[in-house]
Design a protein around this motif. Structure first.
Motif, PDB file in Angstrom:
ATOM      1  N   GLU A  93      -9.422 -15.080  34.989  1.00 51.71           N
ATOM      2  CA  GLU A  93      -8.923 -15.232  33.532  1.00 51.71           C
ATOM      3  C   GLU A  93      -8.251 -14.517  32.839  1.00 51.71           C
ATOM      4  O   GLU A  93      -8.440 -13.014  33.482  1.00 51.71           O
ATOM      5  N   TYR A  94      -7.714 -14.506  31.844  1.00 59.48           N
ATOM      6  CA  TYR A  94      -6.847 -13.524  31.200  1.00 59.48           C
ATOM      7  C   TYR A  94      -7.225 -13.660  29.567  1.00 59.48           C
ATOM      8  O   TYR A  94      -7.473 -14.850  29.305  1.00 59.48           O
ATOM      9  N   ILE A  95      -7.281 -12.581  29.036  1.00 58.95           N
ATOM     10  CA  ILE A  95      -7.414 -12.641  27.591  1.00 58.95           C
ATOM     11  C   ILE A  95      -6.476 -11.700  26.646  1.00 58.95           C
ATOM     12  O   ILE A  95      -6.122 -10.779  27.502  1.00 58.95           O
ATOM     13  N   ASP A  96      -5.937 -12.352  25.814  1.00 56.94           N
ATOM     14  CA  ASP A  96      -4.828 -11.568  25.079  1.00 56.94           C
ATOM     15  C   ASP A  96      -5.710 -10.858  23.804  1.00 56.94           C
ATOM     16  O   ASP A  96      -6.314 -11.494  23.207  1.00 56.94           O
ATOM     17  N   LEU A  97      -5.243  -9.523  23.680  1.00 55.76           N
ATOM     18  CA  LEU A  97      -5.769  -8.645  22.632  1.00 55.76           C
ATOM     19  C   LEU A  97      -4.375  -8.318  21.747  1.00 55.76           C
ATOM     20  O   LEU A  97      -3.606  -7.767  22.335  1.00 55.76           O
ATOM     21  N   PRO A  98      -4.351  -9.042  20.699  1.00 53.59           N
ATOM     22  CA  PRO A  98      -3.230  -8.664  19.955  1.00 53.59           C
ATOM     23  C   PRO A  98      -3.310  -7.349  19.189  1.00 53.59           C
ATOM     24  O   PRO A  98      -4.339  -6.884  19.125  1.00 53.59           O
ATOM     25  N   ILE A  99      -2.111  -6.808  18.950  1.00 48.52           N
ATOM     26  CA  ILE A  99      -2.103  -5.272  18.562  1.00 48.52           C
ATOM     27  C   ILE A  99      -0.555  -5.264  17.866  1.00 48.52           C
ATOM     28  O   ILE A  99       0.086  -5.942  17.990  1.00 48.52           O
ATOM     29  N   GLU A 100      -0.670  -4.540  16.585  1.00 50.15           N
ATOM     30  CA  GLU A 100       0.150  -4.422  15.770  1.00 50.15           C
ATOM     31  C   GLU A 100       0.671  -2.727  15.942  1.00 50.15           C
ATOM     32  O   GLU A 100      -0.034  -1.938  16.028  1.00 50.15           O
ATOM     33  N   ILE A 101       2.111  -2.405  16.070  1.00 49.33           N
ATOM     34  CA  ILE A 101       2.583  -1.333  16.134  1.00 49.33           C
ATOM     35  C   ILE A 101       3.492  -0.848  15.010  1.00 49.33           C
ATOM     36  O   ILE A 101       4.405  -1.669  14.647  1.00 49.33           O
ATOM     37  N   LEU A 102       3.157   0.223  14.653  1.00 46.73           N
ATOM     38  CA  LEU A 102       3.994   0.476  13.292  1.00 46.73           C
ATOM     39  C   LEU A 102       4.877   1.893  13.790  1.00 46.73           C
ATOM     40  O   LEU A 102       4.431   2.744  14.336  1.00 46.73           O
ATOM     41  N   ILE A 103       6.265   1.542  13.773  1.00 46.81           N
ATOM     42  CA  ILE A 103       7.059   2.429  14.024  1.00 46.81           C
ATOM     43  C   ILE A 103       7.573   3.085  12.877  1.00 46.81           C
ATOM     44  O   ILE A 103       8.022   2.600  12.129  1.00 46.81           O
ATOM     45  N   ASN A 104       7.090   4.572  12.952  1.00 50.80           N
ATOM     46  CA  ASN A 104       7.218   5.417  11.754  1.00 50.80           C
ATOM     47  C   ASN A 104       8.331   6.149  11.840  1.00 50.80           C
ATOM     48  O   ASN A 104       9.019   6.768  10.984  1.00 50.80           O
ATOM     49  N   ASN A 105       9.113   6.382  12.984  1.00 50.75           N
ATOM     50  CA  ASN A 105      10.338   7.313  13.057  1.00 50.75           C
ATOM     51  C   ASN A 105      11.245   6.759  14.229  1.00 50.75           C
ATOM     52  O   ASN A 105      10.552   6.683  15.344  1.00 50.75           O
ATOM     53  N   VAL A 106      12.382   6.330  13.980  1.00 54.28           N
ATOM     54  CA  VAL A 106      13.289   6.014  15.198  1.00 54.28           C
ATOM     55  C   VAL A 106      14.042   7.242  15.379  1.00 54.28           C
ATOM     56  O   VAL A 106      14.886   7.707  14.658  1.00 54.28           O
ATOM     57  N   ARG A 107      13.922   7.649  16.897  1.00 57.36           N
ATOM     58  CA  ARG A 107      14.807   8.728  17.283  1.00 57.36           C
ATOM     59  C   ARG A 107      15.978   8.399  17.686  1.00 57.36           C
ATOM     60  O   ARG A 107      16.286   7.004  18.144  1.00 57.36           O
ATOM     61  N   ARG A 108      16.998   9.091  17.400  1.00 57.43           N
ATOM     62  CA  ARG A 108      18.608   8.633  17.561  1.00 57.43           C
ATOM     63  C   ARG A 108      19.005   9.600  18.744  1.00 57.43           C
ATOM     64  O   ARG A 108      18.802  10.951  18.690  1.00 57.43           O
TER      65      ARG A 108
END
Length: 172
Positions: free
Chosen positions: A157-172
């Protein structure tokens, strides 16, 4: 109105077969509880590590991340961990079970196997790919597993674990 004995017997057989089929459709998800994942913070191009924690019901186990093959070419279904969508999150190399795993000889498979049971903790490195904008992104860590006890193994079986990612700094 009386039913012929043959009709009654057939009906009873069908009822018992349906009850038995329902009893056999047990889910491995009934024997494991995963801890909800919190929000993680990171920057584009960074690899961060998430702790996936679970508790497996006493008397049950699953198998570790390393595939095992016995002398007959068969082996237990290993645990898998993936992340996605890959535009937001990519599971890195080096996923490690740090708690709950043990290795022993399994005569059914004729090989040394890694079993995972009890309180489980898995370190999952995650890569935050280029192209992510600053802000919150939703993703999923998916754990694949096959629960077994001393008598049988249930379907994988498979279980999905939702996660939120906060990107605080975008490298350029």
């Amino acid at each position: 109105m009386q039913l012929p004995l043959r009709t009654l017997a057939t009906a009873l057989i069908l009822v018992f077969a349906a009850m038995n089929a329902g009893a056999q459709m047990q889910s491995g998800k009934e024997h494991v509880t995963f801890e909800k994942l919190g929000q993680i913070t990171g920057s584009v191009g960074q690899t961060i590590t998430v702790d996936v924690k679970a508790v497996i019901e006493e008397g049950w186990h699953t198998y570790g991340l390393t595939p095992t093959v016995g002398p007959d070419g068969l082996g237990p279904e290993p645990m898998t961990i993936t992340a996605g969508p890959d535009t937001v999150l990519v599971a890195g190399k080096g996923i490690t079970i740090v708690k709950g795993a043990s290795k022993h000889r399994d005569e059914v498979w004729g090989a040394d196997v890694e079993e995972v049971a009890g309180k489980v903790e898995i370190k999952v490195p995650l890569f935050l790919p280029a192209g992510l904008q600053q802000g919150v992104h939703n993703a999923v860590i998916t754990v694949g597993f096959q629960m077994c006890d001393g008598q049988m193994c249930l379907a994988p079986e498979y279980i999905d674990l939702p996660i939120e990612i906060l990107i605080n700094n975008v490298r350029r």
